[in-house]
Design a protein around this motif. Sequence first.
Motif, PDB file in Angstrom:
ATOM      1  N   MET A  40      51.956  23.058  79.521  1.00 35.68           N
ATOM      2  CA  MET A  40      51.091  22.174  80.747  1.00 35.68           C
ATOM      3  C   MET A  40      50.222  21.325  79.173  1.00 35.68           C
ATOM      4  O   MET A  40      48.995  20.051  79.691  1.00 35.68           O
ATOM      5  CB  MET A  40      49.542  22.516  81.328  1.00 35.68           C
ATOM      6  CG  MET A  40      50.861  22.710  83.073  1.00 35.68           C
ATOM      7  SD  MET A  40      49.942  23.836  84.013  1.00 35.68           S
ATOM      8  CE  MET A  40      48.080  22.523  84.856  1.00 35.68           C
ATOM      9  N   ALA A  41      50.164  21.907  78.531  1.00 34.65           N
ATOM     10  CA  ALA A  41      48.835  21.629  77.346  1.00 34.65           C
ATOM     11  C   ALA A  41      49.122  19.975  77.185  1.00 34.65           C
ATOM     12  O   ALA A  41      47.976  18.897  77.049  1.00 34.65           O
ATOM     13  CB  ALA A  41      49.259  22.431  75.985  1.00 34.65           C
ATOM     14  N   GLN A  42      49.887  19.916  76.969  1.00 41.39           N
ATOM     15  CA  GLN A  42      50.074  18.456  76.342  1.00 41.39           C
ATOM     16  C   GLN A  42      49.506  17.412  77.540  1.00 41.39           C
ATOM     17  O   GLN A  42      48.851  16.722  77.303  1.00 41.39           O
ATOM     18  CB  GLN A  42      51.281  17.399  75.949  1.00 41.39           C
ATOM     19  CG  GLN A  42      52.430  16.533  75.150  1.00 41.39           C
ATOM     20  CD  GLN A  42      50.929  16.017  73.650  1.00 41.39           C
ATOM     21  OE1 GLN A  42      51.417  16.801  72.764  1.00 41.39           O
ATOM     22  NE2 GLN A  42      49.957  15.321  74.252  1.00 41.39           N
ATOM     23  N   VAL A  71      41.547  16.751  85.722  1.00 43.36           N
ATOM     24  CA  VAL A  71      41.035  16.667  84.434  1.00 43.36           C
ATOM     25  C   VAL A  71      40.645  15.253  84.446  1.00 43.36           C
ATOM     26  O   VAL A  71      39.987  14.218  83.821  1.00 43.36           O
ATOM     27  CB  VAL A  71      42.352  17.346  83.375  1.00 43.36           C
ATOM     28  CG1 VAL A  71      41.687  17.016  82.151  1.00 43.36           C
ATOM     29  CG2 VAL A  71      42.207  18.925  84.144  1.00 43.36           C
ATOM     30  N   GLY A  72      42.264  13.996  84.663  1.00 45.40           N
ATOM     31  CA  GLY A  72      41.998  13.001  84.636  1.00 45.40           C
ATOM     32  C   GLY A  72      40.756  12.102  85.083  1.00 45.40           C
ATOM     33  O   GLY A  72      40.011  11.273  84.882  1.00 45.40           O
ATOM     34  N   LEU A  73      40.742  12.543  86.354  1.00 43.46           N
ATOM     35  CA  LEU A  73      39.777  12.096  87.540  1.00 43.46           C
ATOM     36  C   LEU A  73      37.772  12.288  86.536  1.00 43.46           C
ATOM     37  O   LEU A  73      37.175  10.958  86.455  1.00 43.46           O
ATOM     38  CB  LEU A  73      39.608  12.571  88.577  1.00 43.46           C
ATOM     39  CG  LEU A  73      40.474  12.028  89.296  1.00 43.46           C
ATOM     40  CD1 LEU A  73      40.469  13.154  90.571  1.00 43.46           C
ATOM     41  CD2 LEU A  73      40.772  10.801  89.496  1.00 43.46           C
ATOM     42  N   ASP A 109      46.593  14.538  77.947  1.00 49.92           N
ATOM     43  CA  ASP A 109      46.560  13.398  78.099  1.00 49.92           C
ATOM     44  C   ASP A 109      45.953  12.762  79.072  1.00 49.92           C
ATOM     45  O   ASP A 109      45.355  11.793  78.911  1.00 49.92           O
ATOM     46  CB  ASP A 109      47.746  12.963  78.000  1.00 49.92           C
ATOM     47  CG  ASP A 109      48.862  13.045  76.863  1.00 49.92           C
ATOM     48  OD1 ASP A 109      48.358  13.096  75.495  1.00 49.92           O
ATOM     49  OD2 ASP A 109      49.729  13.059  77.191  1.00 49.92           O
ATOM     50  N   ALA A 110      45.285  13.480  79.402  1.00 48.06           N
ATOM     51  CA  ALA A 110      44.993  12.987  81.149  1.00 48.06           C
ATOM     52  C   ALA A 110      43.252  13.172  80.413  1.00 48.06           C
ATOM     53  O   ALA A 110      42.470  13.289  80.659  1.00 48.06           O
ATOM     54  CB  ALA A 110      45.103  14.034  81.631  1.00 48.06           C
TER      55      ALA A 110
END
Length: 341
Positions: A120-122, A92-94, A126-127
């Motif tokens: 995992m939601a937070q 997700v971050g990528l 954040d990602a």
Amino acid sequence: MTTTESRGGSRLLTDSYGRIVRDLRISVTDRCNFRCGYCMPPDGLKWLPRAEILTFEEIERIARLFVERLGVESIRLTGGEPTVRADLTLLVGLLAKIRTPDHRPVEVAMTTNGAKLARMAQDLRDAGLQRINVSVDSLRRDRFAQITRRDALEEVLEGVGAAVAVGLHPVKVNVVVVRGWNEDEVVDFAEFGRRTGVQPRFIEFMPLDADGTWSMDKVVGADEIVAAIDAVYPLEEVEHGPEPASRWRYKDGAGQIGVIPSVTKPFCGDCDRVRLTAEGSFMTCLFARDDYDFRTALRGGASDDELAALAATAVGLKWAGHRIGKVDFVRPRRSMSQIGG
Ligand code: SAM
């Protein structure tokens, strides 16, 4: 056959009916921790070997190509169940770092069964995850367990609550409505949405179940769903763009619902999406009979120009629409979890 056309620094993928591709659905795994009766058999399916699944680097490369050069503006991660893929937040971050040619961040969304979401939601938020759809087919514990073959309603509702709490707004709750299973709960879901602020999206049952038990008489049509809710909470239709859901708002202002009438009122004429399966097959429709092997191209050293040309060929051949309910309808060889819904 239509190819790409140029506009605003990117070459848009336009099909021969003039539809422009804007939305890329990426399946990150064919595996799932649920066994929903309208999707998978009780014992699961034969999973893809790990080596056949695209790596994060491969997914990122394809995503970059589609967003930076080919006009895609939104990406949705799906599966199988995306949250069972290790280190999903890294992906997700990528993806969230990718920008369109006019420097807008691509929208990154996900569809999940929600079982792991509370934890995992937070991190996902954040990602860079922006929107989420959580599948919930019953609000009754026993029935939920029957449909999904997992006794996990509590965890899933905690996941929905966590998604709301971290601001993945508007959280949408996907409900596949199957006659004889859960059509008596559509008003309950409307009440759930009115109470919690989430937006139910009722999906018509499509012939993509691995068991092949779909039949037209199990489909609960959008009109029937809307009428049932409207009788209790009056609704009015909202104008909408290319998204598949027709949207309705409560006349008293207490929110909205969506209905996805894929079977009774197909919206193929407005379709702006394409799909990448977990093993890197590119599909221009859930029901497409042909797919295009991006993995072999990637691993064989294809340049971005060559990958773009492959995408343009596939999109150029995109058909007008699926033929569910017509005599010439042919079920696709993959089921929903193997394509990525
Ligand atoms: N595992 C995730 C989930 O449960 O949301 C993502 C993958 S799932 C295949 C994506 C969506 O497809 C879910 O909302 C699911 O309910 C829906 N779906 C699966 N099989 C379907 C079918 N035969 N007809 C309509 N929708 C279906």
